[in-house]
Design a protein around this motif. Sequence first.
Motif, mmCIF file in Angstrom:
data_model
loop_
_atom_site.group_PDB
_atom_site.id
_atom_site.type_symbol
_atom_site.label_atom_id
_atom_site.label_comp_id
_atom_site.label_asym_id
_atom_site.label_seq_id
_atom_site.Cartn_x
_atom_site.Cartn_y
_atom_site.Cartn_z
ATOM 1 N N ALA A 9 -10.510 -5.171 -19.335
ATOM 2 C CA ALA A 9 -11.259 -3.928 -19.118
ATOM 3 C C ALA A 9 -10.293 -2.902 -18.551
ATOM 4 C CB ALA A 9 -12.412 -4.164 -18.160
ATOM 5 N N ILE A 10 -10.486 -1.666 -18.940
ATOM 6 C CA ILE A 10 -9.633 -0.575 -18.428
ATOM 7 C C ILE A 10 -10.558 0.549 -17.976
ATOM 8 C CG2 ILE A 10 -9.384 0.598 -20.675
ATOM 9 C CD1 ILE A 10 -6.430 1.142 -19.925
ATOM 10 N N THR A 11 -10.127 1.332 -17.009
ATOM 11 C CA THR A 11 -10.912 2.508 -16.639
ATOM 12 C C THR A 11 -9.979 3.675 -16.326
ATOM 13 O OG1 THR A 11 -12.778 3.308 -15.331
ATOM 14 C CG2 THR A 11 -11.220 1.878 -14.186
ATOM 15 N N TYR A 12 -10.553 4.754 -15.851
ATOM 16 C CA TYR A 12 -9.772 5.983 -15.667
ATOM 17 C C TYR A 12 -8.726 5.820 -14.557
ATOM 18 C CZ TYR A 12 -13.669 7.749 -18.397
ATOM 19 O OH TYR A 12 -14.598 7.925 -19.375
ATOM 20 N N PRO A 13 -7.637 6.595 -14.611
ATOM 21 C CA PRO A 13 -6.608 6.515 -13.570
ATOM 22 C C PRO A 13 -7.197 6.767 -12.178
ATOM 23 C CG PRO A 13 -5.855 7.868 -15.390
ATOM 24 C CD PRO A 13 -7.292 7.589 -15.648
ATOM 25 N N ALA A 14 -6.657 6.059 -11.199
ATOM 26 C CA ALA A 14 -7.138 6.212 -9.824
ATOM 27 C C ALA A 14 -5.988 5.905 -8.877
ATOM 28 C CB ALA A 14 -8.286 5.241 -9.571
ATOM 29 N N GLU B 171 -10.290 8.697 -23.327
ATOM 30 C CA GLU B 171 -10.876 7.373 -23.591
ATOM 31 C C GLU B 171 -10.206 6.717 -24.797
ATOM 32 O OE1 GLU B 171 -12.674 10.018 -22.920
ATOM 33 O OE2 GLU B 171 -14.075 9.518 -21.307
ATOM 34 N N ASP B 172 -9.909 7.516 -25.833
ATOM 35 C CA ASP B 172 -9.241 6.967 -27.027
ATOM 36 C C ASP B 172 -7.865 6.414 -26.652
ATOM 37 O OD1 ASP B 172 -11.328 7.691 -28.666
ATOM 38 O OD2 ASP B 172 -10.451 9.627 -29.194
ATOM 39 N N ILE B 173 -7.142 7.172 -25.820
ATOM 40 C CA ILE B 173 -5.785 6.738 -25.438
ATOM 41 C C ILE B 173 -5.864 5.445 -24.620
ATOM 42 C CG2 ILE B 173 -3.671 7.379 -24.220
ATOM 43 C CD1 ILE B 173 -4.454 10.311 -24.708
ATOM 44 N N LEU B 174 -6.818 5.423 -23.676
ATOM 45 C CA LEU B 174 -6.965 4.217 -22.847
ATOM 46 C C LEU B 174 -7.349 3.023 -23.724
ATOM 47 C CD1 LEU B 174 -8.896 5.734 -19.789
ATOM 48 C CD2 LEU B 174 -6.494 5.117 -19.886
ATOM 49 N N THR B 175 -8.226 3.276 -24.698
ATOM 50 C CA THR B 175 -8.648 2.202 -25.609
ATOM 51 C C THR B 175 -7.444 1.670 -26.387
ATOM 52 O OG1 THR B 175 -10.774 3.302 -25.805
ATOM 53 C CG2 THR B 175 -10.290 1.607 -27.443
ATOM 54 N N ASN B 176 -6.603 2.583 -26.881
ATOM 55 C CA ASN B 176 -5.420 2.146 -27.633
ATOM 56 C C ASN B 176 -4.498 1.304 -26.760
ATOM 57 O OD1 ASN B 176 -6.227 3.446 -29.917
ATOM 58 N ND2 ASN B 176 -5.035 5.294 -29.533
ATOM 59 N N ILE B 177 -4.326 1.721 -25.511
ATOM 60 C CA ILE B 177 -3.428 0.987 -24.608
ATOM 61 C C ILE B 177 -3.961 -0.424 -24.375
ATOM 62 C CG2 ILE B 177 -2.615 0.848 -22.192
ATOM 63 C CD1 ILE B 177 -2.436 3.942 -22.267
ATOM 64 N N VAL B 178 -5.260 -0.533 -24.110
ATOM 65 C CA VAL B 178 -5.804 -1.854 -23.779
ATOM 66 C C VAL B 178 -5.855 -2.765 -25.017
ATOM 67 C CG1 VAL B 178 -8.303 -1.423 -23.994
ATOM 68 C CG2 VAL B 178 -7.468 -2.957 -22.220
ATOM 69 N N HIS B 179 -6.079 -2.169 -26.191
ATOM 70 C CA HIS B 179 -6.040 -2.972 -27.435
ATOM 71 C C HIS B 179 -4.629 -3.521 -27.652
ATOM 72 C CE1 HIS B 179 -9.791 -3.006 -29.650
ATOM 73 N NE2 HIS B 179 -10.076 -1.826 -29.128
ATOM 74 N N ALA B 180 -3.642 -2.647 -27.453
ATOM 75 C CA ALA B 180 -2.256 -3.070 -27.642
ATOM 76 C C ALA B 180 -1.898 -4.170 -26.642
ATOM 77 C CB ALA B 180 -1.330 -1.875 -27.470
ATOM 78 N N ALA C 88 0.808 -1.209 0.000
ATOM 79 C CA ALA C 88 0.000 0.000 0.000
ATOM 80 C C ALA C 88 0.846 1.266 0.000
ATOM 81 C CB ALA C 88 -0.923 -0.004 1.205
ATOM 82 N N ASN C 89 2.063 1.175 0.604
ATOM 83 C CA ASN C 89 2.922 2.358 0.675
ATOM 84 C C ASN C 89 3.242 2.922 -0.703
ATOM 85 O OD1 ASN C 89 2.944 2.119 3.371
ATOM 86 N ND2 ASN C 89 4.868 0.957 3.455
ATOM 87 N N THR C 90 3.213 2.067 -1.687
ATOM 88 C CA THR C 90 3.583 2.530 -3.028
ATOM 89 C C THR C 90 2.352 2.881 -3.863
ATOM 90 O OG1 THR C 90 3.492 0.299 -3.870
ATOM 91 C CG2 THR C 90 5.630 1.057 -3.060
ATOM 92 N N LEU C 91 1.214 2.847 -3.234
ATOM 93 C CA LEU C 91 -0.001 2.916 -4.029
ATOM 94 C C LEU C 91 -0.816 4.188 -3.843
ATOM 95 C CD1 LEU C 91 -1.261 -0.768 -3.617
ATOM 96 C CD2 LEU C 91 0.035 0.204 -5.490
ATOM 97 N N TYR C 92 -0.162 5.248 -3.383
ATOM 98 C CA TYR C 92 -0.922 6.478 -3.153
ATOM 99 C C TYR C 92 -1.015 7.378 -4.390
ATOM 100 C CZ TYR C 92 -1.228 5.158 1.677
ATOM 101 O OH TYR C 92 -1.528 4.477 2.810
ATOM 102 N N ASN C 93 -0.131 7.112 -5.367
ATOM 103 C CA ASN C 93 -0.189 7.917 -6.592
ATOM 104 C C ASN C 93 -1.174 7.303 -7.582
ATOM 105 O OD1 ASN C 93 1.822 9.601 -5.635
ATOM 106 N ND2 ASN C 93 3.417 8.191 -6.374
ATOM 107 N N GLU C 94 -1.642 8.137 -8.498
ATOM 108 C CA GLU C 94 -2.595 7.638 -9.507
ATOM 109 C C GLU C 94 -1.932 6.621 -10.416
ATOM 110 O OE1 GLU C 94 -4.533 10.657 -11.794
ATOM 111 O OE2 GLU C 94 -6.280 10.489 -10.490
ATOM 112 N N MET C 95 -2.673 5.579 -10.733
ATOM 113 C CA MET C 95 -2.173 4.565 -11.678
ATOM 114 C C MET C 95 -3.306 4.176 -12.614
ATOM 115 S SD MET C 95 0.156 2.162 -9.198
ATOM 116 C CE MET C 95 1.348 1.529 -10.377
ATOM 117 N N LEU C 96 -2.954 3.431 -13.663
ATOM 118 C CA LEU C 96 -3.946 3.019 -14.663
ATOM 119 C C LEU C 96 -4.425 1.610 -14.354
ATOM 120 C CD1 LEU C 96 -2.828 3.737 -18.317
ATOM 121 C CD2 LEU C 96 -4.821 4.557 -17.110
ATOM 122 N N PRO C 97 -5.696 1.432 -14.027
ATOM 123 C CA PRO C 97 -6.158 0.087 -13.675
ATOM 124 C C PRO C 97 -6.685 -0.713 -14.871
ATOM 125 C CG PRO C 97 -7.798 1.736 -13.077
ATOM 126 C CD PRO C 97 -6.732 2.450 -13.850
#
Lengths: 373, 373
Positions: B235-240, B210-219, B135-144
């Motif tokens: 499945a991908i969603t917004y950074p959190a 959304e387009d960028i996230l879509t490209n990442i998940v397709h790749a 958890a210590n490393t998980l306070y910054n936003e990441m792409l889920p």
Amino acid sequence: MAGVRLEGIYKRYPGSDRASVTDVNLDIKDKEFLVLVGPSGCGKSTTLRMIAGLEEISEGKLYIGDRLVNDVAPKDRDIAMVFQSYALYPHMNVYQNMAFGLKLRKFKKADIDKRVREAAKILDIEHLLDRKPKALSGGQRQRVALGRAIVREPQVFLMDEPLSNLDAKLRGQMRAEISKLTKRLETTTIYVTHDQIEAMTMGDRIVVMKDGFIQQTASPEELYNHPVNIFVAGFIGSPSMNFISGTLSEQAGEVHFKATGVDVVVPEGKAAVLRSKGHIGKEVVLGVRPEDLHEEPVFLEASPKTIVTANIEVAENLGHEMYLYLNGIGTESVIARVDGRSTLRDGATVKLAIDMNKAHLFDKETELNIFEN
Amino acid sequence: MSSNDLQKQLEYILNCSVITSNRSLEDMYKFMGPSFENATIEKGQYIEGDQDIWLIKELHADYCEVLEFIQRKLSSTEMQLIAMLIFNRPNLNIEHQYAGMSKQEKQATKLGEWLQSQIAQGTKTGYIPDHLVLANTLYNEMLPILLVADGSSQYKGSYAELDKLLRSFLSEDALLIPLGHDEWLIWGPVTLLKDEEGSELEHEEDETLEDILTNIVHALHDMLASEWLGESQLAITYPAAPAKLMIETVTTLRDSIHIGRKFHPSSNIHLPWNLRLESLLYAIPEPQRQKYLEQSLKRAELFVEPEMLATLDTFFSLDCNVSETAKKLYIHRNTLLYRLDKLKQETGLDVRLFRDAVLVKIILLLYKVTKTH
């Protein structure tokens, strides 16, 4: 390089009472360019995905080279795939996109560099190596996707409609480039398309599929000139083959094909086959390609027994050739392809001679080509 | 006491067969009966059928591990005692299950277990507890990203293999959390959304997040298909920020895959922002959906013809543009207009009108989901 062998391959999905792919047997030779073609839902992509390892094989055996690969993971099959969507890795530049697969396989840096630069040279994308995918045009992206496959130097390329996202002009250009490329690399290629022009121009052999079954496997010429059934005859060729339902009868020692507005004599060689197979007096379907309907006086004079009269609904002049949409020959509309210099116009009545030597006759019930089965 | 021993003891005490099985969510809902169509399924819950009782031991993305009590009626008190025995018994071998794991894998596994148990208990939100060191490393936003290896895949992959692959592909900072046998939560760095200089990527004119996230998940999908084990659902969603929003994020991603698979079974990539209408429709109880379908359709068969389905899907995906749809389907514009006219004639719905287009879109979506039921 290696051949690919499919022995009695089936694909069944849970909950479906019908197999999506049924008893597919194919022996794809080393260095061959084989095209799987057919309408949407015919099982061509499923077959390719089973070869790739993306779909489980329900029954049958799949060999790449001499190795049975049913239970081998996709990454270990020594294949390279080019998908329809060709999703490039958006966060990597062109060089990194092409190098990624090799890096994973722990190739030496120098080897990776050599392979990437060679592939880039072949594909004419050397100047794009530092660019990210978003800075590339559709055609350039397609080349990078191909490059990613080429650098792997796989035993087999698998391509699933790789050109379908490109516009018509670029598609034509890339079609020729892929053909040239695979010949140069001498890599066995299995290519899926629904586009019969792609199939005819690219394939050493073509497999026509429908409803999960192989209809015919043959060279482009063989498929065009000797289709085994009505489906293949109608699917291959543009505009499609004309089909006229009618009956065969024997008159004064000659076999006649008769339908609404049609009474033509079948050449003796073909007539003998029809007699021996017992088709006289039976219903059949006459298949005539648009270019085998002739309006030239010299052909009309030479073929007095195969002349039909029709009304021109529409005459489409494409410049080098003209399509005549006709009625009066059978009950359906018929298309003739004539010389672009023809003076025929909409609404005119025209006499045409059918080249019966090139025509096909299909059993009405089984839809099989009487002369090819 | 092992699970097997416990099962045998239960059989002896209760005098009935007790078996462990894996049941799909569809099986679960079928067993629960039509009135529980949208009921939540939770770990520890028991369900009474006509003759048997099922106790949910483990909840996975698309199936449940179930303890089945065959042909035995048990009171709610008895079931509560059994559940207490199974879920609260001290696990003497608790550390044994982590044997052979790297420190990273062990921590990720513990975090995954905590996450699973929170979701199974119905927790909707909550911070990761401090004792889960990660958890210590998980306070910054990441792409889920949620990855579910396709159920049909016959190959099995290890944590270490997938972790290494993702670190090569996404970044060394990528975090992989196992959630079940075939389900993985991936946290990628948000730097994937930025260029090398650290500034936001220069978006093409109309390129959205959304387009960028879509490209990442397709790749990622394509990369996993060729470099890992084959087909997978993503499945991908917004950074959190994972530490704060891990539970909500996993719930969103699981819902997306669940609903995406229901409504678009041929798709492997499920995007929450594209599934809003589907989510809304899925919340409608089955009897109401059926009733609406029956009322809306004058002639249901036309909608289920593959050709019409494909035509309408393409038409809607291209914002009801007739020319683009005809081009994409490789048919003449007039052929498309003929099909749309036929639909209007037979159903009274003209998809070229906004009001009717909305209705047909809803009908198609409902048809897909009721069909799969």
